[in-house]
Design an enzyme around this catalytic site. Structure first.
Site, PDB file in Angstrom:
ATOM      1  N   HIS A   1      85.486  45.702  38.686  1.00  0.00           N
ATOM      2  CA  HIS A   1      84.497  46.753  38.437  1.00  0.00           C
ATOM      3  C   HIS A   1      84.753  47.905  39.405  1.00  0.00           C
ATOM      4  O   HIS A   1      85.126  47.688  40.559  1.00  0.00           O
ATOM      5  CB  HIS A   1      83.078  46.204  38.595  1.00  0.00           C
ATOM      6  CG  HIS A   1      82.049  47.177  38.122  1.00  0.00           C
ATOM      7  ND1 HIS A   1      81.634  48.240  38.868  1.00  0.00           N
ATOM      8  CD2 HIS A   1      81.386  47.265  36.931  1.00  0.00           C
ATOM      9  CE1 HIS A   1      80.750  48.947  38.178  1.00  0.00           C
ATOM     10  NE2 HIS A   1      80.582  48.378  36.995  1.00  0.00           N
TER      11      HIS A   1
ATOM     12  N   LYS B   1      74.426  43.931  38.093  1.00  0.00           N
ATOM     13  CA  LYS B   1      74.751  44.410  39.447  1.00  0.00           C
ATOM     14  C   LYS B   1      73.857  43.678  40.467  1.00  0.00           C
ATOM     15  O   LYS B   1      73.445  42.552  40.212  1.00  0.00           O
ATOM     16  CB  LYS B   1      74.626  45.929  39.522  1.00  0.00           C
ATOM     17  CG  LYS B   1      75.364  46.605  38.359  1.00  0.00           C
ATOM     18  CD  LYS B   1      75.578  48.059  38.526  1.00  0.00           C
ATOM     19  CE  LYS B   1      76.372  48.580  37.329  1.00  0.00           C
ATOM     20  NZ  LYS B   1      76.762  49.964  37.465  1.00  0.00           N
TER      21      LYS B   1
ATOM     22  N   GLY C   1      76.160  54.838  35.484  1.00  0.00           N
ATOM     23  CA  GLY C   1      74.879  55.051  36.144  1.00  0.00           C
ATOM     24  C   GLY C   1      74.497  56.514  36.282  1.00  0.00           C
ATOM     25  O   GLY C   1      73.577  56.861  37.027  1.00  0.00           O
TER      26      GLY C   1
ATOM     27  N   SER D   1      76.762  54.237  31.045  1.00  0.00           N
ATOM     28  CA  SER D   1      75.568  54.853  30.441  1.00  0.00           C
ATOM     29  C   SER D   1      75.460  54.592  28.937  1.00  0.00           C
ATOM     30  O   SER D   1      75.024  55.454  28.182  1.00  0.00           O
ATOM     31  CB  SER D   1      75.524  56.355  30.741  1.00  0.00           C
ATOM     32  OG  SER D   1      75.450  56.572  32.146  1.00  0.00           O
TER      33      SER D   1
ATOM     34  N   GLU E   1      85.586  51.702  31.558  1.00  0.00           N
ATOM     35  CA  GLU E   1      84.391  52.311  32.141  1.00  0.00           C
ATOM     36  C   GLU E   1      84.794  53.535  32.951  1.00  0.00           C
ATOM     37  O   GLU E   1      85.190  53.416  34.117  1.00  0.00           O
ATOM     38  CB  GLU E   1      83.686  51.318  33.063  1.00  0.00           C
ATOM     39  CG  GLU E   1      83.194  50.071  32.371  1.00  0.00           C
ATOM     40  CD  GLU E   1      82.068  49.408  33.152  1.00  0.00           C
ATOM     41  OE1 GLU E   1      80.992  49.228  32.583  1.00  0.00           O
ATOM     42  OE2 GLU E   1      82.261  49.090  34.343  1.00  0.00           O
TER      43      GLU E   1
ATOM     44  N   GLU F   1      82.860  49.655  41.114  1.00  0.00           N
ATOM     45  CA  GLU F   1      82.105  49.590  42.374  1.00  0.00           C
ATOM     46  C   GLU F   1      82.806  48.675  43.374  1.00  0.00           C
ATOM     47  O   GLU F   1      82.775  48.918  44.578  1.00  0.00           O
ATOM     48  CB  GLU F   1      80.664  49.128  42.087  1.00  0.00           C
ATOM     49  CG  GLU F   1      79.865  50.255  41.433  1.00  0.00           C
ATOM     50  CD  GLU F   1      78.749  49.808  40.508  1.00  0.00           C
ATOM     51  OE1 GLU F   1      78.342  48.635  40.549  1.00  0.00           O
ATOM     52  OE2 GLU F   1      78.285  50.663  39.710  1.00  0.00           O
TER      53      GLU F   1
ATOM     54  N   ASN G   1      75.570  43.816  32.762  1.00  0.00           N
ATOM     55  CA  ASN G   1      76.010  43.724  34.155  1.00  0.00           C
ATOM     56  C   ASN G   1      74.803  44.093  35.008  1.00  0.00           C
ATOM     57  O   ASN G   1      74.486  45.265  35.155  1.00  0.00           O
ATOM     58  CB  ASN G   1      77.177  44.699  34.396  1.00  0.00           C
ATOM     59  CG  ASN G   1      77.554  44.794  35.868  1.00  0.00           C
ATOM     60  OD1 ASN G   1      77.149  43.961  36.676  1.00  0.00           O
ATOM     61  ND2 ASN G   1      78.334  45.814  36.217  1.00  0.00           N
TER      62      ASN G   1
HETATM   63  P1  PGA Z   1      75.618  51.752  33.474  1.00  0.00           P
HETATM   64  O1  PGA Z   1      76.660  50.772  34.196  1.00  0.00           O
HETATM   65  O2  PGA Z   1      75.396  51.210  32.084  1.00  0.00           O
HETATM   66  O3  PGA Z   1      74.375  51.685  34.318  1.00  0.00           O
HETATM   67  O4  PGA Z   1      76.235  53.113  33.463  1.00  0.00           O
HETATM   68  C1  PGA Z   1      77.731  50.202  33.505  1.00  0.00           C
HETATM   69  C2  PGA Z   1      78.560  49.360  34.451  1.00  0.00           C
HETATM   70  O5  PGA Z   1      78.734  49.739  35.618  1.00  0.00           O
HETATM   71  O6  PGA Z   1      79.062  48.287  34.064  1.00  0.00           O
END
Ligand code: PGA
Length: 248
Positions: free
Chosen positions: A94, A11, A172, A211, A166, A96, A9
């Site tokens: 997601h 982003k 992140g 992460s 998630e 976000e 992903n």
């Molecule tokens: P990350 O993000 O691996 O940077 O923690 C995962 C995601 O948001 O899909």
């Protein structure tokens, strides 16, 4: 036996210049892996993904989709447009988007339906915030998120989705759920899928995200109900992403 799936992903990262070596690197390295692999890029770069990934073992997809098929929805991108650019997958719900764009469980479910109607595989994201986890509400939160999607699909359709667990506090942040913590939620999600349809319970891939890195991927994906990963930060470097694909 569910085949592992690792999805990047990106982003809101990338540029034409930066994506080219990343896509080529991933395409070259993914061939030897015994797992499925895809990247979800920002919409303007889907043509570039199509150009550089067609004919390789790497699939591609988008990070969001409109719940509408077409019409006066300025700024939105429809599922059939994503199909035009060869997408196989689209991420829906997601955290976000839930947090910054106010997406409700119902809207996420409608997006999953729009994706499936056009022939895309929705990657339905669920996950609790730290506050919700500390209040002991993890199960309640993630099962309500999944239930909204299950309510709009029949059993056969449910078999065609991918779920991504998630935990919001792990995205992140460098904080990963322990394999046991993740497995516990994955097992609950699988039970919920099974109640809808035995086939879906057995066949739907449930990815872990938050992460996931080369050094923790193997242990996470060794859990019974963890069928792969949704990778943010580590998907922006070909070597790291490929190491996770290899771990799968
Ligand atoms: P990350 O993000 O691996 O940077 O923690 C995962 C995601 O948001 O899909």
């Amino acid at each position: 036996m569910r085949r592992k799936l690792v999805v990047g992903n990106w982003k809101m990262n990338g540029s034409l210049a930066a994506n080219a070596p990343l896509l080529k690197g991933v395409a070259e390295g993914a061939g030897a892996a015994g797992a499925d692999c895809a990247v979800c890029a920002p919409a303007p770069y889907l043509a570039q993904c199509q150009q550089l990934l067609a004919g390789t073992p790497v699939a591609w997809g988008a990070q969001d989709v409109s719940r509408h098929a077409s019409g006066a929805y300025t700024g939105e991108v429809s599922a059939s447009m994503l199909m035009d650019f060869g997408c196989s997958y689209v991420i829906v719900g997601h955290s976000e988007r839930r947090a910054y764009h106010g997406e409700s469980n119902e809207l996420v479910a409608q997006k999953a339906v729009a994706a499936m109607s056009a022939g895309l595989t929705p990657i339905v994201c669920v996950g609790e915030t730290l506050e919700e986890r500390e209040a002991g509400r993890t199960t309640q939160v993630v099962s309500a998120q999944l239930e909204a999607v299950l309510a709009l699909l029949d059993g056969q359709q449910v078999s065609g989705i991918v779920v991504a667990y998630e935990p919001v506090w792990a995205i992140g942040t460098g904080k990963t759920a322990t394999p046991a913590m993740a497995q516990e939620v994955h097992a609950q999600l699988r039970m919920q899928l099974k109640e809808k349809s035995a086939d879906a319970g057995a066949g739907v891939r449930i990815l872990y995200g938050g992460s996931m890195k080369p050094d923790n991927a193997r242990e996470l994906m060794a859990q019974t109900d963890i069928d792969g990963g949704l990778i943010g930060g580590a998907s922006l470097k070909a070597a790291d992403f490929l190491a996770i694909v290899q771990a799968a």
